[in-house]
Design an enzyme around this catalytic site. Structure first.
Site: not given
Length: 150
Positions: A52, A54, A85
């Site tokens: 992801h 992040e 995250c």
């Protein structure tokens, strides 16, 4: 520099993701008013559920600062962080998170749940809705085009 400036930089990362067929989410890590790390979604291209925006930005920031504690950093992300995250943010000790648009299906900073309100040892502050329209628009456009291709 203000939240809008850093979110525009995160949007540039989202645009990179979009250009390679990834869900357009981008993130930047700010340290002492400078961007030290960037990230964008790479789940599809790298075939890895962990990639992801992040996570990529946090990983890059840890490398730049030579440590896992990002207690002097601020994370900007175009979409509200998911549970994974949010957990990484807690573990990295990031004190502040700024996101663009809410994620009504997976958002863990207030939309579905706020993991930062639970009894963890670190509680980041959260600001949502920064450049919300722009952040939402890139996602809507991506999924609209994806449906056209199907």
């Amino acid at each position: 520099m203000n939240n809008d400036y850093f979110m525009r930089e995160a949007l540039k990362q989202a645009q990179i993701a979009y250009s390679i067929g990834e869900v357009p989410v981008g993130a930047v890590v700010e340290y002492k008013n400078e961007i030290i790390a960037y990230g964008y979604n790479k789940r599809e291209t790298e075939k890895n559920a962990l990639y992801h925006a992040e996570i990529m930005a946090i990983d890059n920031a840890c490398k730049v600062l030579h440590g896992w504690r990002l207690w002097q950093c601020k994370l900007y992300v175009t979409l509200e962080p998911c549970p994974m995250c949010a957990g990484a943010i807690i573990n990295a000790r990031i004190p502040e998170v700024v996101f663009g648009c809410s994620d009504l299906k997976n958002g863990s900073c207030g939309s579905v749940i706020n993991l930062f309100d639970l009894q963890y040892n670190h509680k980041p502050t959260v600001t949502g809705g920064v450049l919300e329209n722009e952040c939402s628009e890139i996602l809507s456009d991506f999924f609209k085009n994806l449906r056209k291709k199907s």
